[in-house]
Motif scaffolding. Structure first.
Motif, short mmCIF file in Angstrom:
data_model
loop_
_atom_site.label_atom_id
_atom_site.label_comp_id
_atom_site.label_asym_id
_atom_site.label_seq_id
_atom_site.Cartn_x
_atom_site.Cartn_y
_atom_site.Cartn_z
N MET A 210 0.81 -1.21 0.00
CA MET A 210 0.00 0.00 0.00
C MET A 210 0.85 1.27 0.00
O MET A 210 0.57 2.22 -0.71
N PHE A 211 1.92 1.26 0.81
CA PHE A 211 2.64 2.50 1.10
C PHE A 211 4.13 2.48 0.75
O PHE A 211 4.79 3.52 0.84
N GLY A 212 4.70 1.32 0.42
CA GLY A 212 6.14 1.23 0.30
C GLY A 212 6.78 0.94 1.65
O GLY A 212 6.09 0.80 2.67
N LYS A 213 8.09 0.86 1.68
CA LYS A 213 8.79 0.45 2.90
C LYS A 213 9.04 1.58 3.88
O LYS A 213 9.39 1.34 5.04
N ASN A 214 8.88 2.83 3.44
CA ASN A 214 9.09 3.97 4.35
C ASN A 214 7.78 4.27 5.05
O ASN A 214 7.04 5.19 4.69
N ILE A 215 7.46 3.47 6.07
CA ILE A 215 6.16 3.56 6.73
C ILE A 215 6.33 3.64 8.24
O ILE A 215 7.41 3.40 8.78
N GLN A 216 5.26 3.99 8.90
CA GLN A 216 5.24 4.08 10.36
C GLN A 216 4.08 3.25 10.89
O GLN A 216 3.08 3.04 10.21
N ALA A 217 4.25 2.75 12.10
CA ALA A 217 3.23 1.89 12.73
C ALA A 217 2.98 2.39 14.14
O ALA A 217 3.91 2.74 14.87
N PHE A 218 1.70 2.42 14.53
CA PHE A 218 1.30 2.94 15.84
C PHE A 218 0.29 2.01 16.48
O PHE A 218 -0.44 1.28 15.80
N SER A 219 0.22 2.06 17.80
CA SER A 219 -0.84 1.35 18.52
C SER A 219 -1.14 2.10 19.81
O SER A 219 -0.32 2.88 20.31
N THR A 220 -2.33 1.87 20.34
CA THR A 220 -2.71 2.42 21.64
C THR A 220 -1.90 1.73 22.73
O THR A 220 -1.72 0.51 22.69
N GLU A 221 -1.41 2.50 23.69
CA GLU A 221 -0.62 1.95 24.79
C GLU A 221 -1.11 2.52 26.10
O GLU A 221 -0.89 3.68 26.40
N LEU A 222 -1.83 1.70 26.86
CA LEU A 222 -2.26 2.11 28.20
C LEU A 222 -2.38 0.87 29.06
O LEU A 222 -2.44 -0.25 28.57
N GLU A 223 -2.39 1.10 30.36
CA GLU A 223 -2.32 -0.02 31.30
C GLU A 223 -3.69 -0.46 31.81
O GLU A 223 -3.89 -1.62 32.14
N LYS A 224 -4.66 0.46 31.87
CA LYS A 224 -5.96 0.08 32.40
C LYS A 224 -7.04 1.02 31.90
O LYS A 224 -6.77 2.12 31.43
N LEU A 225 -8.28 0.55 32.01
CA LEU A 225 -9.42 1.34 31.60
C LEU A 225 -9.78 2.32 32.71
O LEU A 225 -10.08 1.92 33.83
N GLN A 226 -9.70 3.58 32.40
CA GLN A 226 -10.05 4.63 33.36
C GLN A 226 -10.31 5.91 32.58
O GLN A 226 -10.21 5.93 31.35
N GLU A 227 -10.65 6.98 33.26
CA GLU A 227 -10.83 8.25 32.59
C GLU A 227 -9.48 8.87 32.29
O GLU A 227 -8.59 8.89 33.13
N TYR A 228 -9.32 9.36 31.06
CA TYR A 228 -8.09 10.00 30.63
C TYR A 228 -8.38 11.42 30.17
O TYR A 228 -9.46 11.73 29.65
N ARG A 229 -7.38 12.27 30.33
CA ARG A 229 -7.44 13.63 29.80
C ARG A 229 -6.44 13.76 28.66
O ARG A 229 -5.31 13.27 28.76
N ILE A 230 -6.87 14.37 27.55
CA ILE A 230 -5.95 14.58 26.43
C ILE A 230 -4.98 15.69 26.81
O ILE A 230 -5.37 16.84 27.03
N SER A 231 -3.70 15.35 26.91
CA SER A 231 -2.68 16.35 27.23
C SER A 231 -1.96 16.85 25.99
O SER A 231 -1.20 17.83 26.03
N GLY A 232 -2.16 16.19 24.87
CA GLY A 232 -1.58 16.60 23.60
C GLY A 232 -2.08 15.68 22.50
O GLY A 232 -2.59 14.60 22.76
N PHE A 233 -1.96 16.13 21.26
CA PHE A 233 -2.41 15.31 20.14
C PHE A 233 -1.66 15.73 18.88
O PHE A 233 -1.13 16.83 18.77
N LYS A 234 -1.59 14.79 17.94
CA LYS A 234 -0.90 15.04 16.67
C LYS A 234 -1.61 14.28 15.57
O LYS A 234 -1.87 13.08 15.70
#
Length: 307
Positions: free
Chosen positions: A191-215
């Protein structure tokens, strides 16, 4: 649920180990994606020795845990968004939200938690995965290899995973079911070629979170992500697909107890074809095609985009 995979893989594994025929999933990642950091989701599913070892990572046949209507919840609504309407999970948290909510200070309880321990489920080297049937017409053979009874709950889960992979693509979707990390990499690089990036959600538990930054990641709407959803299966199998008109964000999160986390979010810009009674519209009180609808991805999902 204890089901021993040793009879299935002993000969295959010993042959590969003795002949050094298999490149480990991790080695393939490093060879093809030299400049792409590996997300935690992928690391958690790597075989501990980098190759299949008899009796390790394949037993027991672990198909327990929440079924989420037989599919991971965030994949489930993709598949059914023009079909039937289903009840929301009891504790769905902020399953859906608006793109305008992605701003510093927004609080949300993300429904993205999964069991962090893989319970022995790992990626198989491609050479091994290709020797194992994965199709409806081989269903009984799969059950026999897994030592699973045809009328059991485990058999039904396996059937649903294969059914998910074999269904027809919906409009604008390109998809594949990756039965190995190598096949996932090949689909994404096609789809994209070899110059790609991969991301996943990383958290330890289900709770309320506040967005401190975004991109916003990707190239400002010119790239639709490939999202790979882990299916409930005896070894790591991912449903990977690209859906058009989708934006991707990475959120920096701070939990109510002060813990830091990361959230991968996709926002669907065009919902005009979605079922008007879809859960997202019920929660957000909006109509199809009016505003982008966003949701966080579970920890066992992977988002791929070109650099």
């Amino acid at each position: 649920m204890g089901f021993n995979f040793l009879p299935i893989f002993t000969f295959i594994s010993l042959t590969l180990v003795a002949g050094h025929a298999a490149v480990s999933p991790e080695a393939y990642w490093n060879m093809v994606l030299q400049n792409t950091p590996m997300p935690r989701t992928v690391k958690n599913l790597l075989p501990s020795e980098g190759i299949v070892v008899p009796g390790r990572g394949l037993e027991p046949c672990n198909l327990g845990g929440p079924r989420d209507h037989d599919y991971p919840w965030d994949l489930y609504y993709y598949i059914s968004y023009t079909g039937n309407v289903y009840e929301q999970p009891v504790d769905y948290g902020s399953t859906f939200f608006l793109e305008e909510d992605i701003k510093q200070g927004t609080k949300m309880k993300l429904n993205v938690s999964v069991i962090t321990q893989t319970n022995g489920v790992t990626f198989l080297p491609r050479q091994v995965a290709q020797m194992i049937p994965f199709s409806s017409n081989k269903f009984l053979e799969i059950l026999n290899r897994c030592l699973i009874k045809p009328n059991s709950v485990e058999a039904e889960i396996i059937k649903e995973a294969i059914k998910c992979c074999e269904r027809s693509s919906f409009q604008g979707e390109q998809k594949c079911c990756a039965t190995s990390l190598e096949s996932m990499i090949d689909f994404c690089t096609s789809m994209f070629g070899k110059n790609i990036q991969a991301f996943s959600t990383e958290l330890e538990k289900l709770q309320e979170y506040r967005i401190s930054g975004f991109k916003k990641i990707g190239r400002g709407g010119r790239d639709d992500p490939v999202v790979c959803h882990k299916l409930n299966y005896p070894y790591a199998v991912f449903y990977c697909h690209i859906i058009r008109s989708t934006e991707t964000y990475m959120l920096s999160l701070e939990g109510a107890d002060g813990t830091k986390a990361k959230g991968a979010v996709v926002c669907h810009k065009n919902t005009s074809a979605w079922n008007p009674k879809h859960l997202a519209f019920q929660i957000l009180k909006v109509k199809p095609g009016t505003v982008p609808i966003c949701h966080a991805l579970r920890q066992d999902n992977i988002v791929w985009l070109p650099n």
